[in-house]
Write a protein that holds these residues in place. Sequence first.
Motif, PDB file in Angstrom:
ATOM      1  N   VAL A 191      30.192  51.276  50.200  1.00 43.35           N
ATOM      2  CA  VAL A 191      29.518  50.060  49.390  1.00 43.35           C
ATOM      3  C   VAL A 191      30.467  49.150  49.372  1.00 43.35           C
ATOM      4  O   VAL A 191      31.550  49.261  49.233  1.00 43.35           O
ATOM      5  N   ARG A 192      29.934  48.008  49.549  1.00 38.54           N
ATOM      6  CA  ARG A 192      30.616  46.515  49.388  1.00 38.54           C
ATOM      7  C   ARG A 192      31.035  46.393  48.113  1.00 38.54           C
ATOM      8  O   ARG A 192      30.378  46.450  47.228  1.00 38.54           O
ATOM      9  N   PRO A 193      32.513  46.421  47.988  1.00 40.34           N
ATOM     10  CA  PRO A 193      32.902  45.857  46.456  1.00 40.34           C
ATOM     11  C   PRO A 193      32.621  44.599  46.185  1.00 40.34           C
ATOM     12  O   PRO A 193      32.225  43.765  46.993  1.00 40.34           O
ATOM     13  N   THR A 194      32.680  44.060  45.019  1.00 41.73           N
ATOM     14  CA  THR A 194      32.332  42.854  44.342  1.00 41.73           C
ATOM     15  C   THR A 194      33.442  41.810  44.921  1.00 41.73           C
ATOM     16  O   THR A 194      34.672  42.248  44.974  1.00 41.73           O
ATOM     17  N   ALA A 195      33.013  40.753  45.313  1.00 37.28           N
ATOM     18  CA  ALA A 195      33.850  39.721  45.813  1.00 37.28           C
ATOM     19  C   ALA A 195      34.395  38.973  44.498  1.00 37.28           C
ATOM     20  O   ALA A 195      35.596  38.415  44.549  1.00 37.28           O
ATOM     21  N   MET A 196      34.224  39.338  43.255  1.00 36.94           N
ATOM     22  CA  MET A 196      34.911  38.940  41.890  1.00 36.94           C
ATOM     23  C   MET A 196      36.112  39.638  41.612  1.00 36.94           C
ATOM     24  O   MET A 196      36.872  39.425  40.510  1.00 36.94           O
ATOM     25  N   LEU A 197      36.476  40.648  42.363  1.00 38.26           N
ATOM     26  CA  LEU A 197      37.750  41.513  41.864  1.00 38.26           C
ATOM     27  C   LEU A 197      38.848  40.533  41.803  1.00 38.26           C
ATOM     28  O   LEU A 197      39.667  40.749  40.715  1.00 38.26           O
ATOM     29  N   PRO A 198      39.171  39.500  42.376  1.00 38.38           N
ATOM     30  CA  PRO A 198      40.476  38.616  42.095  1.00 38.38           C
ATOM     31  C   PRO A 198      40.342  38.105  40.942  1.00 38.38           C
ATOM     32  O   PRO A 198      41.078  37.941  40.195  1.00 38.38           O
ATOM     33  N   PHE A 199      39.023  37.556  40.540  1.00 39.15           N
ATOM     34  CA  PHE A 199      38.879  37.025  39.361  1.00 39.15           C
ATOM     35  C   PHE A 199      39.030  37.958  38.309  1.00 39.15           C
ATOM     36  O   PHE A 199      39.580  37.680  36.918  1.00 39.15           O
TER      37      PHE A 199
END
Length: 169
Positions: A62-70
Amino acid sequence: MSDDVKKFIRVDHAGEYGAARIYAGQLAVLGRGKHGPQLEHMKAQEQVHLDTFAEMIARRRVRPTAMLPFWHVAGFALGAVTAAIGPEAAMACTVAVEETIDAHYAAQRDTLGEDEADLRDTIEIFRLEEVEHRDIGLENGAERAPAYKLLSGLIRLGCKAAIRMSEVV
């Protein structure tokens, strides 16, 4: 695997990541005080949740969210700022977050069928631990926080926005 299941795993991974960061921020400020052991207990449970969803992300591809750094920065900041206001504000943060996640997990649990019984059962176990965290917050003065209703309302709103963003981004 359905798109809904992928979305559930993605957003739950992101949420548990954010929760672990919130407790890390609270511990940075309050970790040596009387609330330190409770915060450590809750953070440890969140870490198990995070590790479980991280494993699902990898195993189920599953593709993780690109928001993790935020969420890395925002979660820690939310925890640290509420803790700096005081222990009651940190507990108010916990209550607001965990009430939102309780409802979120309950909705997911109710959506999942027998083909996803393992995921449904995992979500229910984690939901009950989130309810435990909410109860710890209430038992430790969350409702005595300055501007409790405003603070908790803003945090709930932020959580709901984070859920929506993590589902699609």
